[in-house]
Design a protein around this motif. Structure first.
Motif, PDB file in Angstrom:
ATOM      1  N   SER A   1      -5.230  35.147  -9.103  1.00 49.35           N
ATOM      2  CA  SER A   1      -6.094  36.265  -8.524  1.00 49.35           C
ATOM      3  C   SER A   1      -7.580  34.999  -7.623  1.00 49.35           C
ATOM      4  O   SER A   1      -8.293  35.387  -6.706  1.00 49.35           O
ATOM      5  N   ARG A   2      -8.211  34.070  -7.942  1.00 48.29           N
ATOM      6  CA  ARG A   2      -9.278  33.278  -7.953  1.00 48.29           C
ATOM      7  C   ARG A   2      -7.972  32.673  -6.501  1.00 48.29           C
ATOM      8  O   ARG A   2      -9.603  32.642  -5.622  1.00 48.29           O
ATOM      9  N   ASP A   3      -6.997  32.624  -6.152  1.00 51.29           N
ATOM     10  CA  ASP A   3      -6.473  31.160  -5.064  1.00 51.29           C
ATOM     11  C   ASP A   3      -6.317  32.025  -3.597  1.00 51.29           C
ATOM     12  O   ASP A   3      -6.027  32.247  -2.571  1.00 51.29           O
ATOM     13  N   VAL A   4      -5.377  33.380  -4.935  1.00 55.55           N
ATOM     14  CA  VAL A   4      -4.971  34.049  -3.327  1.00 55.55           C
ATOM     15  C   VAL A   4      -4.943  35.749  -4.371  1.00 55.55           C
ATOM     16  O   VAL A   4      -5.182  36.050  -5.244  1.00 55.55           O
ATOM     17  N   PRO A   5      -4.490  36.360  -2.263  1.00 55.30           N
ATOM     18  CA  PRO A   5      -5.077  38.421  -3.488  1.00 55.30           C
ATOM     19  C   PRO A   5      -4.643  38.886  -4.035  1.00 55.30           C
ATOM     20  O   PRO A   5      -3.260  38.113  -4.829  1.00 55.30           O
ATOM     21  N   ALA A   6      -5.049  39.883  -4.885  1.00 55.46           N
ATOM     22  CA  ALA A   6      -4.496  39.671  -6.391  1.00 55.46           C
ATOM     23  C   ALA A   6      -3.017  40.361  -6.187  1.00 55.46           C
ATOM     24  O   ALA A   6      -2.260  40.807  -7.395  1.00 55.46           O
ATOM     25  N   ALA A   7      -3.102  41.718  -4.795  1.00 56.70           N
ATOM     26  CA  ALA A   7      -0.999  42.076  -5.114  1.00 56.70           C
ATOM     27  C   ALA A   7      -0.466  41.093  -5.343  1.00 56.70           C
ATOM     28  O   ALA A   7       0.722  41.830  -5.902  1.00 56.70           O
ATOM     29  N   ARG A   8      -0.559  39.631  -4.324  1.00 51.44           N
ATOM     30  CA  ARG A   8       0.550  39.267  -3.815  1.00 51.44           C
ATOM     31  C   ARG A   8       0.602  38.942  -5.837  1.00 51.44           C
ATOM     32  O   ARG A   8       1.718  38.013  -5.890  1.00 51.44           O
ATOM     33  N   VAL A   9      -0.470  38.542  -6.549  1.00 50.90           N
ATOM     34  CA  VAL A   9       0.089  38.389  -7.762  1.00 50.90           C
ATOM     35  C   VAL A   9       0.504  38.611  -8.776  1.00 50.90           C
ATOM     36  O   VAL A   9       1.329  38.649  -9.085  1.00 50.90           O
ATOM     37  N   VAL A  10       0.045  40.259  -8.777  1.00 55.65           N
ATOM     38  CA  VAL A  10       1.379  41.283  -9.167  1.00 55.65           C
ATOM     39  C   VAL A  10       2.775  41.037  -8.885  1.00 55.65           C
ATOM     40  O   VAL A  10       3.384  40.506  -9.783  1.00 55.65           O
ATOM     41  N   PHE A  11       2.950  41.029  -7.821  1.00 54.82           N
ATOM     42  CA  PHE A  11       4.127  41.190  -7.267  1.00 54.82           C
ATOM     43  C   PHE A  11       5.034  40.262  -7.866  1.00 54.82           C
ATOM     44  O   PHE A  11       5.471  40.115  -8.169  1.00 54.82           O
ATOM     45  N   LEU A  12       4.301  38.719  -7.421  1.00 55.57           N
ATOM     46  CA  LEU A  12       5.335  37.172  -7.832  1.00 55.57           C
ATOM     47  C   LEU A  12       4.941  37.206  -9.206  1.00 55.57           C
ATOM     48  O   LEU A  12       6.256  37.106  -9.996  1.00 55.57           O
ATOM     49  N   SER A  13       4.073  38.123  -9.904  1.00 59.71           N
ATOM     50  CA  SER A  13       4.204  37.804 -11.709  1.00 59.71           C
ATOM     51  C   SER A  13       5.411  38.165 -11.741  1.00 59.71           C
ATOM     52  O   SER A  13       5.725  37.532 -13.339  1.00 59.71           O
ATOM     53  N   GLN A  14       5.697  39.630 -11.582  1.00 55.33           N
ATOM     54  CA  GLN A  14       6.726  39.936 -12.191  1.00 55.33           C
ATOM     55  C   GLN A  14       7.813  40.027 -11.330  1.00 55.33           C
ATOM     56  O   GLN A  14       8.710  40.223 -12.251  1.00 55.33           O
ATOM     57  N   VAL A  15       7.776  39.266  -9.699  1.00 57.75           N
ATOM     58  CA  VAL A  15       9.254  39.105 -10.227  1.00 57.75           C
ATOM     59  C   VAL A  15       9.618  38.125 -10.700  1.00 57.75           C
ATOM     60  O   VAL A  15      11.181  38.377 -11.177  1.00 57.75           O
TER      61      VAL A  15
END
Length: 278
Positions: free
Chosen positions: A25-39
């Motif tokens: 999340s230091r590099d990209v928005p946290a929401a995108r991190v949550v989404f991509l990590s779960q996918v």
């Protein structure tokens, strides 16, 4: 003993996942991190299911999983709100201990109470969660009631997530996790995709993202395995020790300093695991 070990592994997975998610999340928005990590974690869920599922999904198990996913997302949204509010130093331990107390209370109400030594270990685990979550000194003598209520609501949602996802019982296998993943991915996707920059932007740090999703999934799997034989009143507080793992990883990999209070909390958490295991 095996139940405590499985719960400890779940806490290890969740704590490491939080660390990896924070790094990403230091590099990209946290929401995108949550989404991509779960996918990214979906193949891992499929492998777990292939290895453990003896039958197809039961509607009740999926419904409880849907509820767990919704509660987890609610807890995440409220957590972000508390991080932006005043009194953050108080919010962290209040949230953490509430998330641990909810499964403890539900477990004591619905199941057999653990033995005296295990119950003492559970109490020590709760205190450890508070101490490890401390990040500094509270600058103000009073904290806004709204902030405190947000912290309690956050912890309550995260604690109920543990209750919901384990409610179907051992016969459900990991199908509740499938339901939880489906809800969280569908709900997070719009915000994550809408926030995606059309051009440029920092590249996605795929390694920490993949590790966050895989470790988070493993944490839930081991939590459900622990609940197959253990009591919610014991397993819930033990898995809530996961902030200790995040602190240790930050200490080792980022060179962050641990306060004496946090160090004592880490030692107390280790003692709590021993008391619960004996």
């Amino acid at each position: 003993m095996i139940t405590t070990l499985l719960a400890a592994v779940a806490a290890l997975g969740w704590g490491a996942a939080d660390y990896c998610g924070a790094r990403a999340s230091r590099d990209v928005p946290a929401a995108r991190v949550v989404f991509l990590s779960q996918v990214v974690s979906l193949p891992v869920v499929a492998v777990w299911l292939a290895a453990t599922a003896g039958h197809g999904p039961e509607p009740a198990a999926l419904v409880w999983g849907f509820g767990a996913g919704a509660l987890g997302l609610l807890g995440l949204v409220l957590l972000y709100r508390t991080l932006a509010a005043e009194g953050i130093v108080l919010v962290a331990p209040v949230t953490a201990v509430t998330a641990a107390v909810v499964p403890l209370v539900v477990g004591l109400a619905l199941q057999t109470a653990p033995g005296p030594l295990a119950l003492c270990g559970v109490v020590c685990a709760l205190v450890s969660v508070v101490l490890v979550s401390q990040a500094g000194r509270i600058r103000r003598a009073t904290v806004a009631t709204r902030t405190l209520l947000l912290a309690l609501a956050t912890g309550g949602a995260l604690g109920l997530q543990l209750v919901f996802i384990s409610h179907p019982g051992p016969d459900a296998g990991l199908w509740p996790l499938v339901g939880a993943r489906a809800v969280s991915i569908l709900c997070v996707a719009p915000g994550a995709l809408r926030g995606r920059p059309k051009t440029g932007g920092a590249p996605v740090p795929w390694l920490p993202v993949a590790l966050a999703g895989t470790l988070d999934t493993a944490g839930f799997a081991f939590y459900l395995f622990a609940m197959d034989e253990g009591l919610l009143s014991v397993v819930g507080p033990v898995v809530s020790l996961y902030p200790a793992v995040t602190v240790v990883l930050a200490l080792i990999l980022d060179g962050e300093r641990v306060s004496p209070t946090q160090a004592f909390g880490l030692c107390l958490g280790a003692g709590a695991l021993l008391m619960v295991a004996l």
